[in-house]
Design an enzyme around this catalytic site. Structure first.
Site, short mmCIF file in Angstrom:
data_model
loop_
_atom_site.label_atom_id
_atom_site.label_comp_id
_atom_site.label_asym_id
_atom_site.label_seq_id
_atom_site.Cartn_x
_atom_site.Cartn_y
_atom_site.Cartn_z
N PRO A 107 0.82 -1.22 0.00
CA PRO A 107 0.00 0.00 0.00
C PRO A 107 0.85 1.27 0.00
O PRO A 107 1.91 1.31 0.62
CB PRO A 107 -0.79 -0.11 1.31
CG PRO A 107 -0.76 -1.54 1.69
CD PRO A 107 0.50 -2.10 1.13
N THR A 108 0.35 2.28 -0.69
CA THR A 108 1.02 3.57 -0.74
C THR A 108 1.23 4.10 0.67
O THR A 108 0.33 4.11 1.48
CB THR A 108 0.14 4.58 -1.51
OG1 THR A 108 -0.05 4.08 -2.81
CG2 THR A 108 0.79 5.94 -1.58
N GLY A 109 2.46 4.49 0.96
CA GLY A 109 2.73 5.09 2.27
C GLY A 109 3.28 4.09 3.27
O GLY A 109 3.70 4.46 4.34
N CYS A 110 3.27 2.80 2.91
CA CYS A 110 3.86 1.80 3.80
C CYS A 110 5.36 1.74 3.58
O CYS A 110 5.82 1.78 2.45
CB CYS A 110 3.28 0.41 3.49
SG CYS A 110 1.86 0.00 4.48
N VAL A 111 6.11 1.66 4.68
CA VAL A 111 7.56 1.51 4.50
C VAL A 111 8.06 0.17 5.02
O VAL A 111 7.33 -0.55 5.67
CB VAL A 111 8.34 2.64 5.18
CG1 VAL A 111 8.42 3.85 4.25
CG2 VAL A 111 7.70 3.03 6.50
#
Lengths: 111, 102, 138
Positions: A107-111
């Site tokens: 997911p976008t924003g997961c690191v």
């Protein structure tokens, strides 16, 4: 290059285990990825995975966890749209781990 | 409180200066930097456009970028101010927000 | 600042057509990530930025992801004010009918579907910029 091997074909994944080609995904592959993550897929797991795939199909993104919770609540009710219940199903994070099993990118924003 | 608008592309190549000038409110400031400084040279075709936008707004050019392109204060069109990096900071502080036109 | 910090007004200005450069996608990703901070977010589509919202984008022939569908998810992320500049549409021979319908469900109003796209005159854009705490340009 590493990949998931199934019935003689290899589905490549990145260093964290996310499928490189989401087109290669199928239910058997999902079960295999889940096994690698020490998860036995139940109907509740599938509900989340299928929801994520539908969301991705419609919006081309995997939702952030709080959006997943909100939308699951709307669709399946409070017991299913519950952060704790989702973490119980996917201990390493519902968005992150369920997305991997669903064959979606992180997911976008997961690191 | 007014806005500081920054433009960093040459108006000869891009429309961002034009867009910026079309979106100015009373009392706003414009800072032309990097390649945008070429639009402030006297005799150039954007001088009139800048002048038209100017009545209630100030237009400045960032000195180091002007110098780097072989121009001096004398080369600027009338009414355009020259600021150094400290002046840039002063402009940012004097305005409520910075809006970049890329 | 003490206690709960105040919600700030954030405006994302989009001025590039979607697929030739990375600006539009980067902007969208920043908006999605930034949504976690629960600020008062607006998006402005000016100049070629209006093309980001075109209906019927088909990127299958150019080998890039069709992220235009993602704008329709913004409502879930409480990003519900997408201002499109009337003059920018007109200069390009476009009307709001050429754009994707984008809506959100209003929890305060029995989940009624409401449009997120708001066509704004240039003068309204000027006012919109002037009321922001932070302006981010792409």
């Amino acid at each position: 290059m590493s990949g998931y091997e199934m019935n003689g074909t290899i589905a490549e994944h990145d260093e964290e285990g996310y499928l490189k080609d989401i087109g290669q995904w199928n239910a058997d592959l999902a079960n295999l990825i889940a096994k690698n993550e020490n998860i036995d897929m139940t109907a509740d797991h599938w509900e989340v995975v299928n929801f994520l795939r539908d969301y991705y199909e419609e919006y081309q993104i995997a939702p952030a966890v709080r959006i997943l919770v909100k939308e699951m609540t709307k669709k399946f009710g409070k017991e299913k749209g519950d952060q704790k219940a989702l973490y119980a199903l996917f201990p390493y994070g519902p968005a992150k781990q369920a997305c991997k099993i669903a064959g979606l990118p992180k997911p976008t924003g997961c690191v | 409180m007014p806005t500081l608008h920054t433009v960093n592309k040459s108006p000869y190549e891009r429309s961002s200066l034009r867009s910026c000038l079309d979106h100015l409110a009373e009392g706003d400031s414009v800072l032309m930097m990097e390649d945008a400084v070429v639009g402030a040279r006297r005799g150039g075709k954007f001088v009139e456009v800048l002048k038209a936008a100017r009545p209630s707004c100030t237009v400045s050019v960032l000195a180091p970028d002007l110098a780097a392109r072989g121009m001096k204060a004398d080369d600027l069109a009338e009414g355009i101010a020259l600021v150094d990096y400290g002046g840039f900071v002063d402009l940012a502080v004097a305005n409520a927000r910075v809006c970049a036109w890329l | 600042m003490t206690g709960q910090s105040k919600r700030k007004k954030f405006l994302y200005i989009n001025r590039r057509a979607p697929h030739g450069t990375i600006y539009a996608l980067e902007s969208l990703e920043v908006v999605l990530i930034g949504a976690a901070f629960e600020q008062d977010v607006s998006l402005a589509f000016i100049d070629d930025g209006v093309y980001q919202l075109m209906a019927g984008q088909d990127t299958s022939g150019i080998g890039v992801k069709n992220f235009s569908k993602t704008y329709r998810a913004l409502g879930d992320y409480e990003v519900r004010k997408l201002y499109v500049e009337r003059e920018s549409l007109a200069e390009r021979g476009l009307t709001v009918e050429d754009l994707m319908p984008i809506s959100f469900e209003d929890e305060e109003d029995d989940y009624a579907e409401k449009p997120s796209i708001l066509v704004a005159d240039r003068s309204e854009m000027v006012r919109l910029i002037a009321e922001q705490d932070v302006v981010l340009s792409f």
